[in-house]
Design a protein around this motif. Structure first.
Motif, PDB file in Angstrom:
ATOM      1  N   MET A   1       0.857  -1.206   0.000  1.00 53.45           N
ATOM      2  CA  MET A   1       0.000   0.000   0.000  1.00 53.45           C
ATOM      3  C   MET A   1       0.885   1.245   0.000  1.00 53.45           C
ATOM      4  N   THR A   2       0.602   2.143  -0.868  1.00 53.31           N
ATOM      5  CA  THR A   2       1.400   3.364  -0.918  1.00 53.31           C
ATOM      6  C   THR A   2       1.039   4.262   0.260  1.00 53.31           C
ATOM      7  N   ASP A   3       1.906   5.234   0.519  1.00 53.92           N
ATOM      8  CA  ASP A   3       1.667   6.165   1.630  1.00 53.92           C
ATOM      9  C   ASP A   3       0.435   7.011   1.374  1.00 53.92           C
ATOM     10  N   THR A   4       0.273   7.394   0.119  1.00 52.74           N
ATOM     11  CA  THR A   4      -0.821   8.305  -0.200  1.00 52.74           C
ATOM     12  C   THR A   4      -2.041   7.543  -0.658  1.00 52.74           C
ATOM     13  N   ILE A   5      -3.135   7.737   0.030  1.00 51.31           N
ATOM     14  CA  ILE A   5      -4.398   7.155  -0.426  1.00 51.31           C
ATOM     15  C   ILE A   5      -5.087   8.215  -1.272  1.00 51.31           C
ATOM     16  N   GLU A   6      -5.235   7.893  -2.554  1.00 49.40           N
ATOM     17  CA  GLU A   6      -5.825   8.855  -3.489  1.00 49.40           C
ATOM     18  C   GLU A   6      -7.254   8.476  -3.860  1.00 49.40           C
ATOM     19  N   ILE A   7      -7.586   7.212  -3.645  1.00 51.22           N
ATOM     20  CA  ILE A   7      -8.909   6.711  -4.014  1.00 51.22           C
ATOM     21  C   ILE A   7      -9.465   5.972  -2.808  1.00 51.22           C
ATOM     22  N   MET A   8     -10.652   6.359  -2.394  1.00 52.83           N
ATOM     23  CA  MET A   8     -11.215   5.754  -1.193  1.00 52.83           C
ATOM     24  C   MET A   8     -12.727   5.651  -1.333  1.00 52.83           C
ATOM     25  N   SER A   9     -13.242   4.540  -0.826  1.00 55.69           N
ATOM     26  CA  SER A   9     -14.683   4.302  -0.899  1.00 55.69           C
ATOM     27  C   SER A   9     -15.173   3.847   0.472  1.00 55.69           C
ATOM     28  N   VAL A  10     -16.249   4.467   0.951  1.00 48.85           N
ATOM     29  CA  VAL A  10     -16.802   4.115   2.267  1.00 48.85           C
ATOM     30  C   VAL A  10     -18.315   3.958   2.157  1.00 48.85           C
ATOM     31  N   GLU A  11     -18.891   3.268   3.131  1.00 48.68           N
ATOM     32  CA  GLU A  11     -20.351   3.240   3.169  1.00 48.68           C
ATOM     33  C   GLU A  11     -20.851   3.384   4.598  1.00 48.68           C
ATOM     34  N   LEU A  12     -21.974   4.062   4.720  1.00 51.74           N
ATOM     35  CA  LEU A  12     -22.624   4.248   6.008  1.00 51.74           C
ATOM     36  C   LEU A  12     -24.013   3.619   5.943  1.00 51.74           C
ATOM     37  N   ILE A  68     -28.121   2.130   2.468  1.00 52.46           N
ATOM     38  CA  ILE A  68     -26.679   2.378   2.460  1.00 52.46           C
ATOM     39  C   ILE A  68     -26.403   3.713   1.772  1.00 52.46           C
ATOM     40  N   TRP A  69     -25.550   4.504   2.397  1.00 49.13           N
ATOM     41  CA  TRP A  69     -25.062   5.750   1.784  1.00 49.13           C
ATOM     42  C   TRP A  69     -23.604   5.511   1.437  1.00 49.13           C
ATOM     43  N   ARG A  70     -23.291   5.531   0.150  1.00 48.65           N
ATOM     44  CA  ARG A  70     -21.931   5.222  -0.272  1.00 48.65           C
ATOM     45  C   ARG A  70     -21.255   6.467  -0.850  1.00 48.65           C
ATOM     46  N   LEU A  71     -20.015   6.678  -0.478  1.00 51.50           N
ATOM     47  CA  LEU A  71     -19.257   7.844  -0.945  1.00 51.50           C
ATOM     48  C   LEU A  71     -17.865   7.404  -1.369  1.00 51.50           C
ATOM     49  N   SER A  72     -17.405   7.918  -2.498  1.00 51.81           N
ATOM     50  CA  SER A  72     -16.046   7.635  -2.972  1.00 51.81           C
ATOM     51  C   SER A  72     -15.389   8.932  -3.407  1.00 51.81           C
ATOM     52  N   ALA A  73     -14.056   8.954  -3.343  1.00 50.83           N
ATOM     53  CA  ALA A  73     -13.302  10.108  -3.824  1.00 50.83           C
ATOM     54  C   ALA A  73     -12.110   9.612  -4.627  1.00 50.83           C
ATOM     55  N   VAL A  74     -11.667  10.436  -5.592  1.00 40.96           N
ATOM     56  CA  VAL A  74     -10.612   9.994  -6.507  1.00 40.96           C
ATOM     57  C   VAL A  74      -9.394  10.924  -6.543  1.00 40.96           C
ATOM     58  N   THR A  75      -9.260  11.778  -5.520  1.00 38.92           N
ATOM     59  CA  THR A  75      -8.010  12.531  -5.346  1.00 38.92           C
ATOM     60  C   THR A  75      -7.655  12.492  -3.861  1.00 38.92           C
ATOM     61  N   ALA A  76      -6.360  12.622  -3.567  1.00 37.56           N
ATOM     62  CA  ALA A  76      -5.919  12.601  -2.166  1.00 37.56           C
ATOM     63  C   ALA A  76      -6.593  13.738  -1.396  1.00 37.56           C
ATOM     64  N   ASP A  77      -6.728  14.880  -2.053  1.00 39.67           N
ATOM     65  CA  ASP A  77      -7.352  16.045  -1.432  1.00 39.67           C
ATOM     66  C   ASP A  77      -8.807  15.756  -1.055  1.00 39.67           C
ATOM     67  N   ALA A  78      -9.547  15.188  -1.998  1.00 40.64           N
ATOM     68  CA  ALA A  78     -10.965  14.880  -1.734  1.00 40.64           C
ATOM     69  C   ALA A  78     -11.110  13.778  -0.681  1.00 40.64           C
ATOM     70  N   VAL A  79     -10.172  12.821  -0.678  1.00 39.00           N
ATOM     71  CA  VAL A  79     -10.191  11.776   0.360  1.00 39.00           C
ATOM     72  C   VAL A  79     -10.078  12.427   1.736  1.00 39.00           C
ATOM     73  N   ASN A  80      -9.116  13.343   1.856  1.00 42.68           N
ATOM     74  CA  ASN A  80      -8.851  13.957   3.164  1.00 42.68           C
ATOM     75  C   ASN A  80      -9.883  15.004   3.562  1.00 42.68           C
ATOM     76  N   ARG A  81     -10.483  15.653   2.571  1.00 40.83           N
ATOM     77  CA  ARG A  81     -11.383  16.763   2.901  1.00 40.83           C
ATOM     78  C   ARG A  81     -12.865  16.427   2.827  1.00 40.83           C
ATOM     79  N   ILE A  82     -13.188  15.282   2.197  1.00 38.58           N
ATOM     80  CA  ILE A  82     -14.601  14.887   2.123  1.00 38.58           C
ATOM     81  C   ILE A  82     -14.841  13.541   2.804  1.00 38.58           C
ATOM     82  N   VAL A  83     -14.094  12.508   2.375  1.00 37.21           N
ATOM     83  CA  VAL A  83     -14.387  11.155   2.863  1.00 37.21           C
ATOM     84  C   VAL A  83     -14.037  10.984   4.336  1.00 37.21           C
TER      85      VAL A  83
END
Length: 256
Positions: A1-12, A68-83
């Motif tokens: 796994m790289t240090d930077t997570i740029e793509i992330m998917s979560v569900e609530l 289920i509420w599912r959210l994904s982001a495709v930039t490191a910035d969006a991962v950190n600031r939204i997800v």
């Protein structure tokens, strides 16, 4: 796994007061919740850039009998600031538009990856990819000549995904001009089980499609890898119009 997570998917897992009916178009209300969460500055930046490096949607999971509420982001910035902030949200959320509450019952991280890891996933193995099953979880549509499309078209889907990849990827661009023709010639819709979907958005009813589309990849190993990669990526970007507001939510299974 790289240090930077740029793509992330979560569900609530969500439930609501009895006065609220949870339907897919509540996605637009939840988008408002997200924008409040990230703050006016960042919300303004996203709006001005016209970029949507995230997608979110709501669906009912029949097996679990849960919304289920599912959210994904495709930039490191969006991962950190939204997800990540979304994972920290309070359990009880007041929905101003509905004057009622939504409750978060459970939170799960589905996937964390990077562009480099995704490229390796599809290029480092000897697997041959033949198909992708795209499940349209919320109403999906493209806007063509001022009309909303009610059927999927393979070339439109992969053109869209190629554009998203080249917009956000930090590791390897896919050369649009040379690849587009090959990409469109290399895939066709093998099968589908679709129905009409209507997405209610601020009084407008947008028509589109929901259900499963099976994409068949032709026998060109290099193209198969690109198509498999883009199909898999669709889960994080969504497909078509208004993916930030709850439309175009996708689950994908790539078949070897």
């Amino acid at each position: 796994m790289t240090d930077t997570i740029e793509i992330m998917s979560v569900e609530l897992v969500i439930v609501a007061d009895l006065s609220i009916k949870i339907v897919q178009s509540i996605g637009s209300v939840l988008h408002g919740v997200l924008m409040e969460l990230v703050g006016t500055d960042y919300a303004g930046q996203l709006h001005e850039a016209g970029l949507r490096p995230y997608n979110q949607y709501v669906y009912f999971d029949k097996d679990r009998k849960q919304y289920i509420w599912r959210l994904s982001a495709v930039t490191a910035d969006a991962v950190n600031r939204i997800v990540r902030p979304m994972l920290e949200m309070p359990e009880k959320i007041f929905l101003k538009q509905k004057r009622s509450h939504l409750y978060i019952k459970d939170r799960t991280i589905l996937e964390e990856t990077s562009y480099e890891d995704l490229i390796h996933k599809f290029w480092s193995s000897d697997s041959l990819y033949t198909q992708a099953k795209l499940q349209c979880m919320s109403t999906t549509s493209f806007k063509v000549d001022k009309q909303y499309t009610i059927f999927p078209e393979a070339f439109r889907i992969y053109r869209y995904l190629l554009r998203q990849w080249n917009q956000f990827s930090t590791f390897g661009m896919l050369d649009t001009d040379s690849i587009l023709g090959d990409l469109e010639a290399g895939v066709f819709i093998r099968d589908y089980n679709l129905r009409m979907g209507i997405y209610g958005l601020e009084g407008v009813k947008i028509r589109g499609f929901r259900g499963q589309v099976v994409m068949q990849f032709k026998r060109n190993v290099e193209m198969q890898r690109v198509l498999a990669l883009l199909s898999y990526y669709s889960q994080f970007t969504g497909l078509g119009i208004k993916t930030a507001l709850g439309m175009g939510g996708i689950k994908c299974e790539v078949i070897e």
